[in-house]
Design a protein around this motif. Structure first.
Motif, PDB file in Angstrom:
ATOM      1  N   GLN A  49       0.850  -1.191   0.000  1.00 31.50           N
ATOM      2  CA  GLN A  49       0.000   0.000   0.000  1.00 31.50           C
ATOM      3  C   GLN A  49       0.890   1.248   0.000  1.00 31.50           C
ATOM      4  O   GLN A  49       1.503   1.566   1.020  1.00 31.50           O
ATOM      5  CB  GLN A  49      -0.899   0.006   1.250  1.00 31.50           C
ATOM      6  N   PRO A 106      -1.700   7.201  -2.721  1.00 29.04           N
ATOM      7  CA  PRO A 106      -2.440   6.288  -3.593  1.00 29.04           C
ATOM      8  C   PRO A 106      -2.078   6.460  -5.063  1.00 29.04           C
ATOM      9  O   PRO A 106      -1.750   7.554  -5.526  1.00 29.04           O
ATOM     10  CB  PRO A 106      -3.904   6.671  -3.336  1.00 29.04           C
ATOM     11  N   ASN A 107      -2.121   5.357  -5.794  1.00 25.41           N
ATOM     12  CA  ASN A 107      -1.927   5.341  -7.247  1.00 25.41           C
ATOM     13  C   ASN A 107      -0.515   5.702  -7.687  1.00 25.41           C
ATOM     14  O   ASN A 107      -0.310   6.098  -8.832  1.00 25.41           O
ATOM     15  CB  ASN A 107      -2.929   6.274  -7.940  1.00 25.41           C
ATOM     16  N   THR A 108       0.464   5.553  -6.807  1.00 16.68           N
ATOM     17  CA  THR A 108       1.845   5.843  -7.202  1.00 16.68           C
ATOM     18  C   THR A 108       2.652   4.573  -7.469  1.00 16.68           C
ATOM     19  O   THR A 108       3.838   4.654  -7.801  1.00 16.68           O
ATOM     20  CB  THR A 108       2.561   6.688  -6.134  1.00 16.68           C
ATOM     21  N   GLU A 118       2.203   0.991  -9.776  1.00 18.01           N
ATOM     22  CA  GLU A 118       1.365   0.292 -10.753  1.00 18.01           C
ATOM     23  C   GLU A 118       1.411  -1.211 -10.489  1.00 18.01           C
ATOM     24  O   GLU A 118       2.490  -1.785 -10.277  1.00 18.01           O
ATOM     25  CB  GLU A 118       1.859   0.593 -12.164  1.00 18.01           C
ATOM     26  N   ASP A 134      -0.635  18.079  -9.240  1.00 21.43           N
ATOM     27  CA  ASP A 134      -0.936  16.882 -10.024  1.00 21.43           C
ATOM     28  C   ASP A 134       0.341  16.375 -10.671  1.00 21.43           C
ATOM     29  O   ASP A 134       1.449  16.831 -10.342  1.00 21.43           O
ATOM     30  CB  ASP A 134      -2.034  17.166 -11.065  1.00 21.43           C
ATOM     31  N   ASN A 173      -1.248  11.488 -15.585  1.00 20.74           N
ATOM     32  CA  ASN A 173      -1.690  11.716 -14.204  1.00 20.74           C
ATOM     33  C   ASN A 173      -1.838  13.199 -13.892  1.00 20.74           C
ATOM     34  O   ASN A 173      -2.018  13.569 -12.737  1.00 20.74           O
ATOM     35  CB  ASN A 173      -0.774  11.023 -13.193  1.00 20.74           C
ATOM     36  N   TYR A 225      -4.234  16.237 -13.662  1.00 20.01           N
ATOM     37  CA  TYR A 225      -5.646  16.151 -13.239  1.00 20.01           C
ATOM     38  C   TYR A 225      -6.516  16.949 -14.206  1.00 20.01           C
ATOM     39  O   TYR A 225      -6.348  18.170 -14.356  1.00 20.01           O
ATOM     40  CB  TYR A 225      -5.767  16.687 -11.826  1.00 20.01           C
ATOM     41  N   ASN A 272      -9.733   7.541 -17.378  1.00 23.46           N
ATOM     42  CA  ASN A 272      -8.749   8.197 -16.516  1.00 23.46           C
ATOM     43  C   ASN A 272      -8.867   9.722 -16.611  1.00 23.46           C
ATOM     44  O   ASN A 272      -8.868  10.278 -17.714  1.00 23.46           O
ATOM     45  CB  ASN A 272      -7.342   7.747 -16.946  1.00 23.46           C
ATOM     46  N   THR A 278      -4.721  12.344 -11.456  1.00 22.35           N
ATOM     47  CA  THR A 278      -4.707  12.203  -9.999  1.00 22.35           C
ATOM     48  C   THR A 278      -4.376  13.522  -9.319  1.00 22.35           C
ATOM     49  O   THR A 278      -3.306  14.080  -9.545  1.00 22.35           O
ATOM     50  CB  THR A 278      -3.666  11.154  -9.576  1.00 22.35           C
TER      51      THR A 278
END
Length: 530
Positions: free
Chosen positions: A161, A165-167, A169, A284, A291, A293, A304, A307
């Motif tokens: 984790q 988040p989302n860093t 893949e 962003d 990524n 935003y 997508n 982020t």
């Protein structure tokens, strides 16, 4: 002692077409700008420039200077054009590196690869580098590829984790692919032994980098820390270089952290060589990594929208915290939704407490809209843009958005016409920090090979004068220094650059071929081509 520089064509940049024949410099400042005759009456020490064109010293308003310097110690991949070539470079480096020793590389751009336009996966990297922890940074410093040894060193495996988040893949089976973003990549790189761990090592490599800046006509730079993507800066290194007489550019150093509450100072602390600058936020990612935003999904990735790094409430609070403490506040915002968030934060905070000379720094602003432009032009902002982004990105960036929105990508002409102040930076080491190349790119809207014919959305081209202004007087304005530098005028710091050709007179396509002959900082020669 006063020194006269005569027989030049000094573009003062005070206003368009304003030139003088000669200047006189004393105690590091211009004391005269005018005719040869007038200069010769004021000084016996004379330098004849032989008719050469001269500009004010140029200033890069967005650079990660220590990262540029540090890259001199890493595997340089910026000229790689295929995945197979990248992997072969890694294989050769691994063969000559003792097992277990870290390998770091930087500068590649998978978007220009002619075979596989993807980020390298751990399987690809493991095949050519199985015995060394390996991390490769994309040129943007927001995306990374790591092999299995590096992932293991960072504790990244099935079920990991990331703190942001989302860093990281993961594939369909929940295994990390080796592709990392921002903090996840920089955290792993931080595990590698640092060859520049001592302050003296940092100073030595920074001095070398600053000398190279001088060779491109740069006398000022705004270094920016970005810890979440492995872009540190060291104010003490710049201060000590200055104290030792080894600093050859003026630095306005900027951080993505606020100083402790008990440190009671604000933007502008320092002297003409080293100043504490603005507080920078990263809202962003970027368009290359999809990524940034966005308000709408990516045209080439319909699920997508990118982020964000903050909620609107979090961002408002951070902008308020910096602004109320007297810091200039800037933010990286590339996608239009990120720009909207920063615009809202400025509107909110500024309306609560209007200050007479607020100069928020809006950084990148790659994608905009009519509504956003209308809101932005009402605010006390400076826009820091990166001319070479258009040259690097034009072959692929249009694919990220709908065709009808592409005119809002890097729409610098529109922003100038709306009365906004634009400065120019390189975002080095992401791009070259040669301002001549930057001027070429923003004037022509082409890559360095001249593609595409006619320019990419040429209605957003700018004039040569506007482009030079971004690197000179507008840049000085962005750091509250317009009264001491940025133009050639009596009383200002004697920072100036002698060129081998006149960029105001050559064919715009020939601008990129112009060379710096000499660079002066405070009247002292810090670079000579000969």
């Amino acid at each position: 002692m006063a020194k006269a520089y005569i027989n030049g064509k000094f573009y003062t940049m005070e206003k368009e077409h304003d030139t003088c024949q000669a200047v006189v410099v004393e105690n590091g400042k211009f004391i005269y700008c005018g005719s040869n005759e007038g200069a010769l009456q004021m000084a016996q020490d004379v330098v004849d420039l032989g008719g050469a064109p001269v500009l004010p010293g140029m200033i890069d308003t967005h650079q990660h200077l220590f990262a540029s310097a540090r890259n001199l110690t890493r595997m340089d991949l910026k000229d790689v054009r295929t995945m197979s070539e990248l992997l072969e470079r890694v294989r050769r480096r691994a063969e000559e590196t003792p097992d277990g020793q870290w390998i770091l590389g930087t500068g590649f751009d998978q978007e220009v690869f002619t075979d596989q336009r993807i980020l390298p996966t751990k399987e690809m990297l493991d095949a050519v580098c199985p015995c060394n922890p390996l991390v490769l940074s994309r040129y943007c410093a927001h995306m990374f590829s790591a092999n299995s040894m590096a992932l293991a060193a960072g504790g990244i495996g099935r079920g990991f984790q990331p703190k942001v988040p989302n860093t990281v893949e993961f594939d369909a089976n929940g295994e990390p692919t080796g592709v990392l973003f921002d903090a996840a990549g920089s955290d792993i790189i931080a595990l590698a032994p640092d060859p520049l761990g001592s302050l003296e090592a940092k100073k030595d490599i920074l001095e070398k980098a600053c000398r190279d800046l001088n060779s491109h006509g740069l006398t000022g730079v705004h270094p920016i820390q970005g810890l979440h993507c492995d872009l540190p800066e060291y104010l003490d290194a710049y201060q000590e270089l200055n104290q030792e007489g080894r600093l050859t550019v003026r630095v306005y150093v900027n951080y993505d952290e606020l100083p402790g509450q008990n440190l009671h100072f604000h933007t502008g602390l320092g002297d003409d060589m080293v100043k504490y600058g603005f507080y920078k936020l990263y809202l962003d990612g970027n368009l290359g990594g999809r990524n940034a935003y966005m308000t709408e999904p990516y045209a080439d990735d319909p699920t997508n929208v990118g982020t964000p790094n903050y909620t609107q409430e979090e961002l408002n609070a951070l902008v308020r915290a910096g602004y109320e403490r007297g810091f200039q506040v800037g933010a990286h915002a590339i996608g239009d939704r990120a720009v909207e968030m920063f615009t809202t934060a400025i509107e909110t905070v500024y309306s609560e407490h209007p200050k007479p000379d607020a100069r928020f720094r809006m950084i990148h602003l790659a994608l905009l809209s009519d509504e956003l432009i209308e809101r932005i032009k009402k605010l006390p902002v400076v826009i820091d843009m990166q001319p070479l982004f258009i040259s690097t990105d034009l072959k692929w960036v249009g694919s990220r958005v709908r065709e009808d929105r592409r005119k809002y990508l890097y729409c610098w002409r529109r922003l100038i016409d709306e009365g906004l102040i634009l400065t120019a930076g390189s975002d080095a080491p992401c791009e070259s920090y040669d301002p001549i190349e930057g001027i070429y790119a923003v004037v022509n809207r082409k890559d360095m090979s001249g593609f595409p014919e006619g320019g990419w959305y040429p209605e957003n081209s700018v004039t040569v004068y506007e482009a030079v202004s971004m690197f000179t007087k507008n840049a000085a304005y962005s750091s509250y220094e317009e009264n001491i530098k940025g133009t050639i005028a009596p009383g200002k710091l004697a920072d100036f650059v002698v060129l081998d050709s006149d960029l105001f007179e050559v064919d715009p396509m020939a601008i990129k071929d112009i060379h710096v002959e000499k660079t002066y900082l405070g009247g002292k020669e810090v670079y000579s081509r000969k």
